[in-house]
Design an enzyme around this catalytic site. Structure first.
Site, short mmCIF file in Angstrom:
data_model
loop_
_atom_site.label_atom_id
_atom_site.label_comp_id
_atom_site.label_asym_id
_atom_site.label_seq_id
_atom_site.Cartn_x
_atom_site.Cartn_y
_atom_site.Cartn_z
N LYS A 67 41.70 39.92 51.79
CA LYS A 67 41.58 41.33 51.41
C LYS A 67 40.65 42.20 52.26
O LYS A 67 40.78 43.42 52.26
CB LYS A 67 41.09 41.42 49.95
CG LYS A 67 42.03 40.85 48.92
CD LYS A 67 41.42 41.00 47.53
CE LYS A 67 42.34 40.48 46.44
NZ LYS A 67 41.71 40.62 45.11
N SER A 152 28.51 41.37 45.49
CA SER A 152 28.19 41.22 44.07
C SER A 152 27.36 39.95 43.83
O SER A 152 26.24 39.84 44.34
CB SER A 152 29.49 41.23 43.25
OG SER A 152 29.23 41.45 41.88
N ASP A 229 30.83 52.67 41.17
CA ASP A 229 30.90 51.27 40.74
C ASP A 229 30.51 51.21 39.26
O ASP A 229 29.40 51.61 38.89
CB ASP A 229 29.93 50.45 41.59
CG ASP A 229 30.03 48.95 41.37
OD1 ASP A 229 30.31 48.53 40.23
OD2 ASP A 229 29.82 48.20 42.34
N HIS A 262 33.79 48.90 42.93
CA HIS A 262 33.28 47.55 43.16
C HIS A 262 34.29 46.66 43.89
O HIS A 262 34.05 45.48 44.08
CB HIS A 262 32.93 46.92 41.81
CG HIS A 262 32.00 45.74 41.86
ND1 HIS A 262 30.68 45.84 42.23
CD2 HIS A 262 32.21 44.42 41.60
CE1 HIS A 262 30.11 44.65 42.18
NE2 HIS A 262 31.01 43.76 41.80
#
Length: 285
Positions: A67, A152, A229, A262
């Protein structure tokens, strides 16, 4: 002893190759997969510096490779990308898959001290086992020139690992990292289960706590954070880390990106900047 990695897939991209490998990990007590993106090589003896990417909650070693689009910049900059999985798998520990933010896919890049979760030793896997495995099996990689990044939960991992091992990594960056896990629900859930009730032990895996004790951090830390986010204000807490860096005199470039969330749409937008940030540090004499 770690088993020799077996190649399980290969796809050409931007002149180089995404290759996925499987091996048995003595550190984690199970089989693990990881990806390497090898840029196109100018000579048969060329060695590439390594950028480790640590992914977030519920991810595997595939998310970033599929991705992010990081391979374009990695190809042009001559940096190999290494993306490990996010936790042990297949151990069938009771409760390991009860929630998406703990257990399988949620190793938090620490060494668990509670007996039930004794296999959750992602810190040792990333810092010790994986670099050794790469050095022994991939002569085209120069693991002595390494940097680390993540998203994250993986941003938390990258930052804590970097701060605890300044001699091993040339630079660090993160997207939407969990920088103060001792003060957010994700971190409190993970740490109480993996590390028990001793909150002093929690601080060893809290970026904001570590920065206040850090010395000799000279390379600028790069963080991108989406302003839209949904986890920004209750889970990620970048302002806490920003304050700690200012107090400690640590160079931080915290970029708040309006409108971004996010997701990997956000990551793929700014990943080239991060690859170049690391390539510059990795190619310094």
């Amino acid at each position: 002893m770690a088993s020799k990695p077996t190649e399980i897939s290969s796809s050409k991209m931007f002149g180089g190759f995404n290759k996925r490998f499987k091996h048995f990990s003595p550190t984690l007590g199970c089989s693990m997969t990881f990806h390497i993106y090898f840029p196109p090589s100018p000579t048969s003896s060329h060695k590439f510096p390594v950028l480790y990417w640590l992914s977030g909650l519920s991810c595997t070693d595939e998310n970033f490779i599929i991705k992010s689009g990081a391979q374009r910049a990695a190809s042009s900059e001559g940096v190999a990308l290494v993306a490990p999985d996010t936790s042990p798998r297949g151990l069938n520990v009771e409760g390991e898959a009860d929630s998406w933010d703990f257990g399988v896919g949620a190793g938090f890049y620490l060494n668990a001290t509670q007996e039930k979760w004794k296999n959750w030793r992602m810190y040792d896997y990333v810092v010790k086992e994986l670099p050794s495995l790469l050095s022994e099996n991939f002569p085209q990689l120069d693991t002595s020139r390494a940097s680390i990044s993540g998203h994250s939960m993986g941003g938390h991992g990258a930052l804590t690992i970097y701060l605890k091992n300044l001699d091993k990594y040339k630079s660090v960056s993160a997207f939407a990292p969990i920088v103060n896990p001792i003060n957010c629900p994700w971190g409190q859930k993970a740490f109480s289960n993996y590390l028990g009730d001793n909150k002093v032990a929690w601080e060893e895996y809290d970026t904001t706590s570590l920065i206040s004790k850090s010395r000799n951090v000279s390379a600028t830390i790069l963080i991108d954070q989406g302003v839209d986010d949904k986890f920004l204000h209750d889970q990620l807490l970048p302002h806490k880390f920003d304050e700690a860096c200012k107090t400690a005199g640590v160079p931080l470039l915290l970029r708040l990106q309006p409108g971004y969330d996010h997701s990997y749409f956000f990551i793929s937008t700014f990943i080239d900047d991060h690859i170049r940030h690391h390539a510059q540090a990795l190619n310094l004499p």
